[in-house]
Design a protein around this motif. Structure first.
Motif, short mmCIF file in Angstrom:
data_model
loop_
_atom_site.label_atom_id
_atom_site.label_comp_id
_atom_site.label_asym_id
_atom_site.label_seq_id
_atom_site.Cartn_x
_atom_site.Cartn_y
_atom_site.Cartn_z
N PHE A 228 0.84 -1.18 0.00
CA PHE A 228 0.00 0.00 0.00
C PHE A 228 0.88 1.25 0.00
O PHE A 228 1.86 1.31 0.76
N ASP A 229 0.54 2.26 -0.82
CA ASP A 229 1.16 3.55 -0.60
C ASP A 229 0.32 4.29 0.44
O ASP A 229 -0.71 3.78 0.90
N LEU A 230 0.75 5.47 0.84
CA LEU A 230 0.06 6.17 1.92
C LEU A 230 -1.40 6.47 1.56
O LEU A 230 -2.29 6.39 2.41
N ALA A 231 -1.63 6.83 0.29
CA ALA A 231 -3.00 7.12 -0.12
C ALA A 231 -3.88 5.87 -0.01
O ALA A 231 -5.03 5.94 0.43
N GLU A 232 -3.32 4.72 -0.39
CA GLU A 232 -4.08 3.48 -0.33
C GLU A 232 -4.34 3.06 1.11
O GLU A 232 -5.39 2.49 1.42
N VAL A 233 -3.40 3.33 2.01
CA VAL A 233 -3.63 3.04 3.43
C VAL A 233 -4.86 3.81 3.92
O VAL A 233 -5.72 3.28 4.62
N GLY A 234 -4.94 5.08 3.52
CA GLY A 234 -6.10 5.88 3.90
C GLY A 234 -7.39 5.32 3.34
O GLY A 234 -8.41 5.25 4.04
N ARG A 235 -7.35 4.91 2.07
CA ARG A 235 -8.55 4.33 1.46
C ARG A 235 -8.92 3.01 2.12
O ARG A 235 -10.11 2.70 2.28
N MET A 236 -7.90 2.23 2.51
CA MET A 236 -8.17 0.96 3.18
C MET A 236 -8.94 1.19 4.48
O MET A 236 -9.95 0.53 4.74
N PHE A 237 -8.48 2.13 5.29
CA PHE A 237 -9.16 2.37 6.56
C PHE A 237 -10.54 3.00 6.34
O PHE A 237 -11.45 2.78 7.14
N THR A 238 -10.70 3.73 5.26
CA THR A 238 -12.04 4.25 4.93
C THR A 238 -12.98 3.10 4.63
O THR A 238 -14.13 3.08 5.08
N ARG A 239 -12.50 2.11 3.86
CA ARG A 239 -13.34 0.96 3.54
C ARG A 239 -13.69 0.16 4.80
O ARG A 239 -14.83 -0.30 4.95
N ILE A 240 -12.72 0.00 5.69
CA ILE A 240 -12.98 -0.73 6.93
C ILE A 240 -14.01 0.01 7.78
O ILE A 240 -14.92 -0.60 8.36
N THR A 241 -13.90 1.34 7.84
CA THR A 241 -14.85 2.14 8.61
C THR A 241 -16.25 2.06 8.01
O THR A 241 -17.25 1.96 8.71
N GLU A 242 -16.33 2.11 6.68
CA GLU A 242 -17.63 2.02 6.02
C GLU A 242 -18.29 0.67 6.27
O GLU A 242 -19.50 0.58 6.49
N ALA A 243 -17.50 -0.40 6.25
CA ALA A 243 -18.04 -1.73 6.53
C ALA A 243 -18.53 -1.81 7.97
O ALA A 243 -19.58 -2.42 8.25
N HIS A 244 -17.80 -1.19 8.89
CA HIS A 244 -18.22 -1.15 10.29
C HIS A 244 -19.56 -0.43 10.43
O HIS A 244 -20.45 -0.89 11.16
N THR A 245 -19.72 0.68 9.72
CA THR A 245 -20.98 1.43 9.78
C THR A 245 -22.15 0.58 9.30
O THR A 245 -23.24 0.60 9.89
N LYS A 246 -21.93 -0.20 8.24
CA LYS A 246 -22.99 -1.07 7.73
C LYS A 246 -23.36 -2.15 8.75
O LYS A 246 -24.53 -2.51 8.92
N ARG A 247 -22.36 -2.70 9.44
CA ARG A 247 -22.63 -3.72 10.45
C ARG A 247 -23.41 -3.13 11.63
O ARG A 247 -24.29 -3.78 12.19
N MET A 248 -23.04 -1.92 12.00
CA MET A 248 -23.77 -1.26 13.08
C MET A 248 -25.24 -1.08 12.69
O MET A 248 -26.14 -1.31 13.50
N SER A 249 -25.47 -0.70 11.45
CA SER A 249 -26.84 -0.54 10.97
C SER A 249 -27.58 -1.86 10.99
O SER A 249 -28.76 -1.93 11.37
N ALA A 250 -26.90 -2.93 10.59
CA ALA A 250 -27.53 -4.26 10.60
C ALA A 250 -27.94 -4.67 12.01
O ALA A 250 -28.97 -5.33 12.19
N LEU A 251 -27.15 -4.25 13.00
CA LEU A 251 -27.46 -4.59 14.39
C LEU A 251 -28.57 -3.69 14.95
O LEU A 251 -29.08 -3.97 16.04
N GLY A 252 -28.89 -2.59 14.24
CA GLY A 252 -29.87 -1.65 14.75
C GLY A 252 -29.25 -0.64 15.69
O GLY A 252 -29.93 -0.05 16.53
N LEU A 253 -27.92 -0.41 15.51
CA LEU A 253 -27.18 0.51 16.38
C LEU A 253 -26.70 1.70 15.58
O LEU A 253 -26.40 1.59 14.40
N ALA A 254 -26.59 2.85 16.24
CA ALA A 254 -26.05 4.04 15.60
C ALA A 254 -24.53 3.97 15.63
O ALA A 254 -23.95 3.60 16.65
N SER A 255 -23.90 4.32 14.51
CA SER A 255 -22.44 4.27 14.44
C SER A 255 -21.82 5.53 15.00
O SER A 255 -20.65 5.58 15.28
#
Length: 255
Positions: A228-255
């Motif tokens: 990963f270059d530095l820009a890709e590291v940032g995009r990677m963590f953005t994708r991980i955060t977005e996936a976390h937000t979706k899981r929180m929604s699936a649980l019925g919880l606010a992210s």
């Protein structure tokens, strides 16, 4: 996937459908026998498999312990089945380490303190917190390892993706947590705070593990393999955060 409408174009001018996914290059296109010839890459993979193996062993222990908090025999049995699956994943990783000439315990040892510390800091206080941790916390780690797996040789990538398969956490946890919130909406606020804490602790733990191992960190930032270059590291963590937000929604919880 639909392509733009070219029904009026002559047959010779029509563009056939193409897979837009880039073909693997570099080490990601090699098998283990070829890729391991690079000593630094081999060291990075051993670290990765060691971290994963200890993570699966710890997950087995944690799920077996959480089963004691289960409110019904059915719930206890379900968690026991998940624990058994995690142990099966551990065995595959342990066997692979031995197959490539590494002592499994030695490969896992460097990661024991960090992973044990994470689980100690995020010990659930009740059944529902345990479910959220199994679903949210483990999924964050899995997302990170899947990102790394895209850069690995074909044999190692296949193994890593196989042991990251969901063992039933998702459907089971979502159903139980949503039912609990429906019964008592106040539960949602407490579990949302807990999930946010898990997110922060899990990301910090992943960063500590990588930072402590030179071969692994070098691979991730492009010293070996297609890192990963530095820009890709940032995009990677953005994708991980977005996936976390979706899981929180699936649980019925606010992210």
């Amino acid at each position: 996937m639909q392509t733009p409408d070219d029904s009026t174009a002559p047959a010779s001018a029509k563009t056939p459908w193409r897979d837009e996914t880039p073909a693997p290059t570099g080490i990601a296109a090699q098998n283990w026998t070829t890729a391991e010839r690079q000593p630094q890459y081999r060291a990075a993979v051993i670290d990765l498999l060691g971290a994963l193996a200890y993570g699966e062993l710890a997950a087995f222990e944690r799920l077996a312990e959480d089963a004691k908090l289960a409110p019904t025999l059915g719930d206890k049995a379900e968690l026991a089945k998940m624990a058994s699956s995690e142990f099966g994943h551990f065995e595959r990783l342990r066997d692979r380490l031995a197959e490539v000439g590494e002592e499994p315990t030695g490969a896992m040892e460097p990661f024991a303190a960090a992973l044990d510390g994470f689980h100690k800091q995020t010990a659930p206080s009740d059944w529902l917190e345990g479910l959220v941790k199994a679903y949210v916390g483990d999924s964050i780690a899995s997302d990170f390892y899947r990102e790394v797996a895209a850069r690995l040789d074909t044999d190692t990538r296949a193994l890593v993706l196989a042991v990251l398969d969901d063992t039933g956490h998702a459907t089971f946890a979502v159903g139980k947590v949503r039912a609990a919130i429906e019964k008592d909406p106040r539960v949602g606020g407490r579990l949302a705070l807990w999930a946010r804490r898990l997110m922060g602790e899990a990301l910090s733990q992943a960063q500590r593990v990588v930072a402590d191992r030179d071969a692994l960190s070098t691979m991730l930032v492009g010293g070996v393999a297609d890192g990963f270059d530095l820009a890709e590291v940032g995009r990677m963590f953005t994708r991980i955060t977005e996936a976390h937000t979706k899981r929180m929604s699936a649980l019925g919880l606010a992210s």
